[in-house]
Motif scaffolding. Structure first.
Motif, PDB file in Angstrom:
ATOM      1  N   ARG A   1      77.711 112.969  65.792  1.00  0.00           N
ATOM      2  CA  ARG A   1      78.695 112.702  66.841  1.00  0.00           C
ATOM      3  C   ARG A   1      78.570 113.816  67.877  1.00  0.00           C
ATOM      4  NH1 ARG A   1      85.178 112.539  66.233  1.00  0.00           N
ATOM      5  NH2 ARG A   1      85.585 110.991  67.847  1.00  0.00           N
ATOM      6  N   ILE A   2      78.380 113.424  69.125  1.00  0.00           N
ATOM      7  CA  ILE A   2      78.151 114.352  70.226  1.00  0.00           C
ATOM      8  C   ILE A   2      79.289 114.220  71.229  1.00  0.00           C
ATOM      9  CG2 ILE A   2      76.530 114.992  72.073  1.00  0.00           C
ATOM     10  CD1 ILE A   2      75.386 115.127  69.148  1.00  0.00           C
ATOM     11  N   ALA A   3      79.692 115.334  71.807  1.00  0.00           N
ATOM     12  CA  ALA A   3      80.697 115.306  72.879  1.00  0.00           C
ATOM     13  C   ALA A   3      80.096 115.932  74.123  1.00  0.00           C
ATOM     14  CB  ALA A   3      81.956 116.065  72.475  1.00  0.00           C
ATOM     15  N   VAL A   4      80.322 115.266  75.240  1.00  0.00           N
ATOM     16  CA  VAL A   4      79.951 115.802  76.538  1.00  0.00           C
ATOM     17  C   VAL A   4      81.251 115.958  77.305  1.00  0.00           C
ATOM     18  CG1 VAL A   4      78.661 115.433  78.674  1.00  0.00           C
ATOM     19  CG2 VAL A   4      77.711 114.655  76.487  1.00  0.00           C
ATOM     20  N   VAL A   5      81.591 117.184  77.638  1.00  0.00           N
ATOM     21  CA  VAL A   5      82.849 117.474  78.329  1.00  0.00           C
ATOM     22  C   VAL A   5      82.558 117.717  79.795  1.00  0.00           C
ATOM     23  CG1 VAL A   5      84.810 119.044  78.496  1.00  0.00           C
ATOM     24  CG2 VAL A   5      83.898 118.409  76.248  1.00  0.00           C
ATOM     25  N   ARG A   6      83.183 116.918  80.636  1.00  0.00           N
ATOM     26  CA  ARG A   6      83.072 117.076  82.094  1.00  0.00           C
ATOM     27  C   ARG A   6      84.408 117.638  82.575  1.00  0.00           C
ATOM     28  NH1 ARG A   6      79.520 114.054  85.325  1.00  0.00           N
ATOM     29  NH2 ARG A   6      80.469 115.460  86.825  1.00  0.00           N
ATOM     30  N   ALA A   7      84.514 118.937  82.607  1.00  0.00           N
ATOM     31  CA  ALA A   7      85.776 119.596  82.969  1.00  0.00           C
ATOM     32  C   ALA A   7      86.224 119.223  84.374  1.00  0.00           C
ATOM     33  CB  ALA A   7      85.626 121.105  82.841  1.00  0.00           C
ATOM     34  N   ASP A   8      85.283 119.069  85.298  1.00  0.00           N
ATOM     35  CA  ASP A   8      85.637 118.755  86.678  1.00  0.00           C
ATOM     36  C   ASP A   8      86.219 117.348  86.826  1.00  0.00           C
ATOM     37  OD1 ASP A   8      83.156 117.668  86.037  1.00  0.00           O
ATOM     38  OD2 ASP A   8      82.337 117.932  88.053  1.00  0.00           O
ATOM     39  N   ASP A   9      85.935 116.453  85.866  1.00  0.00           N
ATOM     40  CA  ASP A   9      86.460 115.086  85.894  1.00  0.00           C
ATOM     41  C   ASP A   9      87.556 114.862  84.854  1.00  0.00           C
ATOM     42  OD1 ASP A   9      84.701 114.329  87.893  1.00  0.00           O
ATOM     43  OD2 ASP A   9      83.201 113.577  86.483  1.00  0.00           O
ATOM     44  N   ASN A  10      87.907 115.906  84.077  1.00  0.00           N
ATOM     45  CA  ASN A  10      88.885 115.791  83.000  1.00  0.00           C
ATOM     46  C   ASN A  10      88.491 114.674  82.025  1.00  0.00           C
ATOM     47  OD1 ASN A  10      91.223 116.447  81.504  1.00  0.00           O
ATOM     48  ND2 ASN A  10      92.373 114.823  82.516  1.00  0.00           N
ATOM     49  N   ARG A  11      87.217 114.639  81.650  1.00  0.00           N
ATOM     50  CA  ARG A  11      86.727 113.610  80.740  1.00  0.00           C
ATOM     51  C   ARG A  11      85.952 114.233  79.592  1.00  0.00           C
ATOM     52  NH1 ARG A  11      89.981 111.116  82.881  1.00  0.00           N
ATOM     53  NH2 ARG A  11      89.801 109.228  84.123  1.00  0.00           N
ATOM     54  N   ARG A  12      86.097 113.579  78.445  1.00  0.00           N
ATOM     55  CA  ARG A  12      85.313 113.924  77.264  1.00  0.00           C
ATOM     56  C   ARG A  12      84.651 112.624  76.807  1.00  0.00           C
ATOM     57  NH1 ARG A  12      86.615 116.424  71.282  1.00  0.00           N
ATOM     58  NH2 ARG A  12      87.590 114.436  70.816  1.00  0.00           N
ATOM     59  N   TYR A  13      83.336 112.645  76.759  1.00  0.00           N
ATOM     60  CA  TYR A  13      82.555 111.482  76.347  1.00  0.00           C
ATOM     61  C   TYR A  13      82.073 111.732  74.929  1.00  0.00           C
ATOM     62  CZ  TYR A  13      82.605 110.748  81.372  1.00  0.00           C
ATOM     63  OH  TYR A  13      83.016 110.586  82.677  1.00  0.00           O
ATOM     64  N   LEU A  14      82.460 110.873  74.014  1.00  0.00           N
ATOM     65  CA  LEU A  14      82.043 110.992  72.614  1.00  0.00           C
ATOM     66  C   LEU A  14      81.001 109.928  72.321  1.00  0.00           C
ATOM     67  CD1 LEU A  14      85.551 111.408  70.988  1.00  0.00           C
ATOM     68  CD2 LEU A  14      83.840 113.180  71.363  1.00  0.00           C
ATOM     69  N   TYR A  15      79.932 110.344  71.683  1.00  0.00           N
ATOM     70  CA  TYR A  15      78.851 109.430  71.366  1.00  0.00           C
ATOM     71  C   TYR A  15      78.481 109.536  69.899  1.00  0.00           C
ATOM     72  CZ  TYR A  15      78.177 109.601  76.427  1.00  0.00           C
ATOM     73  OH  TYR A  15      78.362 109.552  77.787  1.00  0.00           O
ATOM     74  N   ALA A  16      78.337 108.400  69.236  1.00  0.00           N
ATOM     75  CA  ALA A  16      77.708 108.344  67.926  1.00  0.00           C
ATOM     76  C   ALA A  16      76.237 108.133  68.237  1.00  0.00           C
ATOM     77  CB  ALA A  16      78.271 107.193  67.107  1.00  0.00           C
ATOM     78  N   MET A  17      75.415 109.098  67.863  1.00  0.00           N
ATOM     79  CA  MET A  17      74.011 109.054  68.268  1.00  0.00           C
ATOM     80  C   MET A  17      73.088 109.097  67.069  1.00  0.00           C
ATOM     81  SD  MET A  17      74.103 111.377  71.690  1.00  0.00           S
ATOM     82  CE  MET A  17      72.702 110.587  72.436  1.00  0.00           C
ATOM     83  N   LYS A  18      71.922 108.505  67.277  1.00  0.00           N
ATOM     84  CA  LYS A  18      70.874 108.487  66.261  1.00  0.00           C
ATOM     85  C   LYS A  18      69.604 109.015  66.921  1.00  0.00           C
ATOM     86  CE  LYS A  18      69.279 105.252  62.789  1.00  0.00           C
ATOM     87  NZ  LYS A  18      69.374 103.855  62.354  1.00  0.00           N
ATOM     88  N   PHE A  19      69.092 110.118  66.396  1.00  0.00           N
ATOM     89  CA  PHE A  19      67.919 110.781  66.952  1.00  0.00           C
ATOM     90  C   PHE A  19      66.709 110.546  66.056  1.00  0.00           C
ATOM     91  CE2 PHE A  19      71.641 113.230  68.181  1.00  0.00           C
ATOM     92  CZ  PHE A  19      71.460 113.390  69.543  1.00  0.00           C
ATOM     93  N   GLU A  20      65.539 110.440  66.677  1.00  0.00           N
ATOM     94  CA  GLU A  20      64.280 110.453  65.939  1.00  0.00           C
ATOM     95  C   GLU A  20      63.463 111.611  66.505  1.00  0.00           C
ATOM     96  OE1 GLU A  20      60.496 107.708  64.591  1.00  0.00           O
ATOM     97  OE2 GLU A  20      62.044 106.795  65.830  1.00  0.00           O
ATOM     98  N   PRO A  21      63.645 112.812  65.945  1.00  0.00           N
ATOM     99  CA  PRO A  21      62.996 114.006  66.496  1.00  0.00           C
ATOM    100  C   PRO A  21      61.472 113.904  66.601  1.00  0.00           C
ATOM    101  CG  PRO A  21      64.658 114.630  64.890  1.00  0.00           C
ATOM    102  CD  PRO A  21      64.506 113.139  64.806  1.00  0.00           C
ATOM    103  N   ALA A  22      60.824 113.224  65.681  1.00  0.00           N
ATOM    104  CA  ALA A  22      59.361 113.125  65.708  1.00  0.00           C
ATOM    105  C   ALA A  22      58.862 112.402  66.960  1.00  0.00           C
ATOM    106  CB  ALA A  22      58.859 112.414  64.459  1.00  0.00           C
ATOM    107  N   LYS A  23      59.670 111.512  67.499  1.00  0.00           N
ATOM    108  CA  LYS A  23      59.290 110.776  68.707  1.00  0.00           C
ATOM    109  C   LYS A  23      60.057 111.246  69.944  1.00  0.00           C
ATOM    110  CE  LYS A  23      57.857 106.423  66.613  1.00  0.00           C
ATOM    111  NZ  LYS A  23      58.132 104.972  66.571  1.00  0.00           N
ATOM    112  N   SER A  24      60.909 112.251  69.792  1.00  0.00           N
ATOM    113  CA  SER A  24      61.747 112.749  70.896  1.00  0.00           C
ATOM    114  C   SER A  24      62.543 111.622  71.541  1.00  0.00           C
ATOM    115  CB  SER A  24      60.904 113.470  71.947  1.00  0.00           C
ATOM    116  OG  SER A  24      60.277 114.594  71.401  1.00  0.00           O
ATOM    117  N   THR A  25      63.218 110.827  70.682  1.00  0.00           N
ATOM    118  CA  THR A  25      64.050 109.734  71.189  1.00  0.00           C
ATOM    119  C   THR A  25      65.457 109.824  70.605  1.00  0.00           C
ATOM    120  OG1 THR A  25      63.396 108.198  69.435  1.00  0.00           O
ATOM    121  CG2 THR A  25      62.090 108.152  71.466  1.00  0.00           C
TER     122      THR A  25
END
Length: 137
Positions: free
Chosen positions: A65-89
């Motif tokens: 679970r990743i959070a991207v906080v945009r303080a200037d927009d008062n927003r927090r974007y939460l993402y459930a993410m799946k990474f494949e490091p071997a392919k950089s995706t």
């Protein structure tokens, strides 16, 4: 093929439940990096590894679970993410937009996106490196 569909369906259900119960769950968001007024965080409690095979090739996915906080927009974007490091995706499996100050949910999505590549200078690369150092399989 059938097991891939079942596994992906189970992953989607788990991610949806994870987001819907987000208010009840504790999170351990750790700061990774910032770019101006945007901060990147990883919920270290959510890191998990999925080992599977595509044909005869073993594949390791990293989910978090990743959070991207945009303080200037008062927003927090939460993402459930799946990474494949071997392919950089990475793939976004589900997302939620919150007002940063109140944590009020503004929007949610259970739409699974197609895999995207990340480069050596991408915030996603920093996130994956952080995850791999924070919790090894």
């Amino acid at each position: 093929m059938k097991w891939n569909v079942i596994r992906n369906g189970a992953c989607l259900v788990a991610m949806a439940l994870f987001f819907m119960s987000g208010v009840c769950l504790a999170e351990d968001m750790q700061f990774v990096d910032a770019n101006g007024s945007t901060g990147y965080y990883v919920d270290t409690d959510s890191i998990s590894y999925e080992n599977t095979k595509e044909g005869d090739t073993p594949v390791t996915y990293v989910c978090a679970r990743i959070a991207v906080v945009r303080a200037d927009d008062n927003r927090r974007y939460l993402y459930a993410m799946k990474f494949e490091p071997a392919k950089s995706t990475y793939r976004i499996m589900a997302s939620e937009v919150q007002a940063y100050d109140t944590k009020e949910t503004i929007e949610t999505s259970a739409a699974v996106e197609l895999p995207r590549r990340y480069g050596a200078n991408s915030p996603m690369k920093e996130i994956v490196d952080f995850i791999m150092q924070a919790k090894r399989p």
